[in-house]
Design an enzyme around this catalytic site. Structure first.
Site, short mmCIF file in Angstrom:
data_model
loop_
_atom_site.label_atom_id
_atom_site.label_comp_id
_atom_site.label_asym_id
_atom_site.label_seq_id
_atom_site.Cartn_x
_atom_site.Cartn_y
_atom_site.Cartn_z
N TYR A 25 -25.03 25.92 32.36
CA TYR A 25 -25.89 25.22 31.40
C TYR A 25 -25.96 23.72 31.66
O TYR A 25 -26.27 22.94 30.75
CB TYR A 25 -25.42 25.51 29.97
N LYS B 217 -25.40 38.23 25.47
CA LYS B 217 -24.53 37.15 24.99
C LYS B 217 -23.49 37.68 23.99
O LYS B 217 -23.59 38.84 23.53
CB LYS B 217 -25.41 36.06 24.37
N GLU C 223 -27.65 31.39 39.45
CA GLU C 223 -26.93 32.05 38.34
C GLU C 223 -26.33 33.38 38.80
O GLU C 223 -25.21 33.72 38.42
CB GLU C 223 -27.88 32.26 37.16
N PHE D 93 -27.49 20.55 21.11
CA PHE D 93 -26.91 21.89 20.96
C PHE D 93 -25.94 22.26 22.07
O PHE D 93 -25.36 23.35 22.04
CB PHE D 93 -28.04 22.94 20.87
N ARG E 229 -35.54 39.50 21.33
CA ARG E 229 -35.15 38.49 20.33
C ARG E 229 -35.97 38.65 19.04
O ARG E 229 -35.45 38.42 17.94
CB ARG E 229 -35.32 37.10 20.92
N THR F 251 -37.27 31.59 22.55
CA THR F 251 -35.84 31.25 22.42
C THR F 251 -35.28 31.55 21.03
O THR F 251 -34.18 32.12 20.91
CB THR F 251 -35.62 29.76 22.76
N HIS G 154 -29.67 36.17 27.67
CA HIS G 154 -30.08 35.11 28.60
C HIS G 154 -30.83 35.74 29.76
O HIS G 154 -30.46 36.82 30.21
CB HIS G 154 -28.85 34.37 29.15
N ARG H 71 -38.13 37.58 31.10
CA ARG H 71 -38.34 36.52 30.10
C ARG H 71 -39.33 36.98 29.02
O ARG H 71 -39.16 36.69 27.83
CB ARG H 71 -38.86 35.24 30.77
N1 UDP Z 1 -30.19 26.69 22.10
C1 UDP Z 1 -29.80 26.25 20.83
N2 UDP Z 1 -30.60 25.36 20.17
C2 UDP Z 1 -31.76 24.88 20.70
C3 UDP Z 1 -32.14 25.32 21.97
C4 UDP Z 1 -31.34 26.22 22.64
O1 UDP Z 1 -28.76 26.66 20.34
O2 UDP Z 1 -32.44 24.07 20.04
C5 UDP Z 1 -29.34 27.65 22.83
C6 UDP Z 1 -29.87 29.08 22.77
O3 UDP Z 1 -28.76 29.98 22.76
C7 UDP Z 1 -30.64 29.17 24.09
C8 UDP Z 1 -29.74 28.34 25.01
O4 UDP Z 1 -29.29 27.28 24.19
O5 UDP Z 1 -30.79 30.51 24.54
C9 UDP Z 1 -30.44 27.79 26.23
O6 UDP Z 1 -31.62 27.13 25.82
P1 UDP Z 1 -32.99 27.32 26.59
O7 UDP Z 1 -33.94 26.28 26.13
O8 UDP Z 1 -32.72 27.38 28.07
O9 UDP Z 1 -33.51 28.73 26.05
P2 UDP Z 1 -33.71 30.15 26.76
O10 UDP Z 1 -34.04 29.89 28.20
O11 UDP Z 1 -32.42 30.90 26.57
O12 UDP Z 1 -34.83 30.79 26.00
MG MG Z 2 -33.03 28.73 29.64
#
Ligand code: UDP
Ligand code: MG
Length: 157
Positions: free
Chosen positions: A49, A9, A126, A57, A102, A91, A115, A85
């Site tokens: 997204y 990212k 994707e 968010f 992370r 996350t 991501h 993952r």
């Molecule tokens: N995100 C955020 N706030 C939240 C949840 C998600 O800013 O409370 C952002 C974060 O960059 C995350 C993306 O939105 O990676 C997509 O969210 P997802 O729940 O799909 O998380 P991921 O699959 O990336 O772990």
């Molecule tokens: Mg996700």
């Protein structure tokens, strides 16, 4: 074998972590089959997204992902979607376990460096957003027989 989409990212690019993040996947034994630096058009981000539309968010996420270049990577290997993952970690950087990308490299909830597709359906959709089929390289890593047991079909799922 599964192929999945990884994005380093904008914060990962700005923090000069592209090489270190890609190394985590390569070191694991996963194979890079596509690689591209790009600025993602906002319309593409809204497709990518779409599942998060309406969440608090969502608009911030679109702005963050539009803020600079990303590196899109197509990554292949057995169970690659889940393995990626797991390597990414939870996350939010402040919750992600040490040893994960992370968990080791970030503190932020939203700026979380990487991501990875979360299902076979998401991976297919994707990958198609960022790569044309002809942009993916079919190649056989020379060390594959040392990474995966050639006699164990389960290793090659
Ligand atoms: N995100 C955020 N706030 C939240 C949840 C998600 O800013 O409370 C952002 C974060 O960059 C995350 C993306 O939105 O990676 C997509 O969210 P997802 O729940 O799909 O998380 P991921 O699959 O990336 O772990
Ligand atoms: Mg996700």
């Amino acid at each position: 074998m599964e192929t999945t989409l990884v994005l380093v990212k904008p914060d990962g690019v700005q923090r000069h972590l592209v090489g270190r993040i890609l190394a985590r996947f390569e070191e694991k034994g996963l194979q890079v089959v596509g690689l591209r630096m790009m600025c993602i058009p906002e319309a593409t981000l809204r497709v990518h997204y779409a599942a998060h539309k309406g969440k608090p968010f969502y608009e911030g996420l679109i702005a963050y992902m539009s803020s600079g270049p990303v590196v899109a990577v197509a990554i292949r290997g057995p169970r690659a979607i889940g393995v990626v993952r797991t390597l990414m970690g939870k996350t939010f950087g402040h919750e992600a376990a040490p040893g994960t990308i992370r968990g080791d490299l970030g503190l932020s909830g939203s700026f979380n460096l990487v991501h990875g597709s979360d299902s076979p359906e998401a991976a297919k959709a994707e990958l198609a957003l960022y790569f044309k089929p002809e942009d993916l390289c079919e190649w056989r890593p020379l060390d594959l027989d040392a990474i995966l047991d050639p006699r164990d079909a389960g290793d090659h799922k």
